[in-house]
Write a protein that holds these residues in place. Sequence first.
Motif, PDB file in Angstrom:
ATOM      1  N   ARG A  50       0.845  -1.201   0.000  1.00 46.74           N
ATOM      2  CA  ARG A  50       0.000   0.000   0.000  1.00 46.74           C
ATOM      3  C   ARG A  50       0.879   1.250   0.000  1.00 46.74           C
ATOM      4  NH1 ARG A  50      -5.305   1.456   0.735  1.00 46.74           N
ATOM      5  NH2 ARG A  50      -5.750   3.375   1.862  1.00 46.74           N
ATOM      6  N   CYS A  59       1.120   4.201  -2.725  1.00 49.58           N
ATOM      7  CA  CYS A  59       1.002   5.626  -2.404  1.00 49.58           C
ATOM      8  C   CYS A  59       2.013   6.439  -3.209  1.00 49.58           C
ATOM      9  CB  CYS A  59       1.237   5.855  -0.914  1.00 49.58           C
ATOM     10  SG  CYS A  59      -0.141   5.370   0.154  1.00 49.58           S
ATOM     11  N   ARG A 111     -10.795   0.742   4.536  1.00 51.04           N
ATOM     12  CA  ARG A 111      -9.964   1.882   4.173  1.00 51.04           C
ATOM     13  C   ARG A 111     -10.324   2.351   2.767  1.00 51.04           C
ATOM     14  NH1 ARG A 111      -6.945  -2.790   4.450  1.00 51.04           N
ATOM     15  NH2 ARG A 111      -5.952  -3.523   2.513  1.00 51.04           N
ATOM     16  N   HIS A 124      -0.576  11.082   3.723  1.00 49.02           N
ATOM     17  CA  HIS A 124      -1.045  10.687   5.063  1.00 49.02           C
ATOM     18  C   HIS A 124      -0.928   9.175   5.265  1.00 49.02           C
ATOM     19  CE1 HIS A 124      -3.644  10.481   8.616  1.00 49.02           C
ATOM     20  NE2 HIS A 124      -4.297   9.517   8.002  1.00 49.02           N
ATOM     21  N   GLU A 125      -1.350   8.396   4.262  1.00 48.43           N
ATOM     22  CA  GLU A 125      -1.294   6.942   4.389  1.00 48.43           C
ATOM     23  C   GLU A 125       0.139   6.447   4.482  1.00 48.43           C
ATOM     24  OE1 GLU A 125      -4.028   4.279   4.094  1.00 48.43           O
ATOM     25  OE2 GLU A 125      -4.704   6.040   5.197  1.00 48.43           O
ATOM     26  N   THR A 137       1.601   7.321   7.931  1.00 47.07           N
ATOM     27  CA  THR A 137       0.992   6.509   8.984  1.00 47.07           C
ATOM     28  C   THR A 137       1.531   5.082   8.966  1.00 47.07           C
ATOM     29  OG1 THR A 137      -1.043   7.825   8.902  1.00 47.07           O
ATOM     30  CG2 THR A 137      -1.196   5.643   9.891  1.00 47.07           C
TER      31      THR A 137
END
Length: 431
Positions: free
Chosen positions: A97, A101, A221, A317-318, A321
């Motif tokens: 993921r 991104c 999500r 942001h992802e 995090t």
Amino acid sequence: MTSRRIRIDVPALTRVEGEGSLRLEVRDGKLVELGLSIFEPPRYFEKFLEGREAREVVDIVARICGICPVAYQISALNALESLANESAPDWALTMRRVFYCGEWLQSHALHIHLLALPDFLGFDNAIAMAGQHPDEVKRGLKLQGLGNALIRLFGGRSVHPVGARLGGFHHAPAADDVSALTHKLKAAQADAADLTRFCASLPLPNDPQDFIGVALHHPDRYAMECGNIRTSTGLMLSAAQFEQHFHETQKSDSTALWSDFDGQPYLTGPLARLNLNHAQLPDFLHTRLGEIGLALPSSNMFHSLIARAVEIELALHEAITLLEGYTCPAAPYAPLSLQAGTGYGMSEAPRGLLWHRYEIGEDQLIKAARIVPPTSQNQARIEADLHRSLTAFGLDHDEDALRLRAEQVIRNYDPCISCATHFLTLKRVER
């Protein structure tokens, strides 16, 4: 009765793939013919894959696109690993993921700053725009560079990366490298917020229209690297059900396939994703949507520009995090054995849904492959949008104005063909 025929041709340009043209014929103030033709030469990647070992697929499909290689790799991995008895480790699935991104970040930043903004700031190209808007161009290059750095972190290189493999990654990044890049990502969040506000402040045309939206949806999500298909008509479909509702056809004047959803054009891409999945955005982005006054779902295709900016904020942001507290795993992949059969997989490329199907024999060789990219899925929607938008814009405008509006409409979809840059030349024949 007079007939005015406006012909828009696409010359072959460097830095873009394929050729296209747009035909317009106006009679008595009405648009009676509109044809979007794409002249991409056959690329044969699906045939290249036949007879290859399943493990080779990931590296081969990365060569399909220099801007979206991660999407092709992840869709392929989702399809192939659906035939495995085990799944890739949680660490690998999470880092995929993050890997994705990076692709959203670099692709969206490239499109907004170098391809789309000149339309709305009154320039022919980004180089001319940079003279009066250097800060905007620098911001775009900075954000794009961070996306490339994320791809390189896991893929070994930012173009046609080679780090992904069945069961995970070939290597795990060093913790110090991850920490250094995470610091840079955090520093870019203010730039991304400014970008969203800037895009929302542009004089975007107000051109609402009806369309079917299609995007992946995940229960936990905002869908990116996996999920099921969700449509604005209320369907929820697995990857294996794709071919029951989505069909490709060949047009006589186009070498690219055209897709339909139960016989209708449809939209896939950032606006469709935002319309269908905005409830899953983090709280700060809900605040941002209220700040810029963007009500969702939106029926204005020109809001795709804002949707890309919002997704840049989301991607940053992802990634931050998921990378905070990063530790190297004991192993970056798990060896997987694939069963013979047909595997289906998909993911959300920056431009929309990317679907793969692979048939694997007992000998672990690929017997057949099928890939449906987002650009071919959007082509019927682009043509319908052109008809609607040009009519609403006014067919009595001069050639330059019609050409610019047609280019703006096409670039809303950011297609991976020459349509994605300032490309149209106009020739008019009066009869």
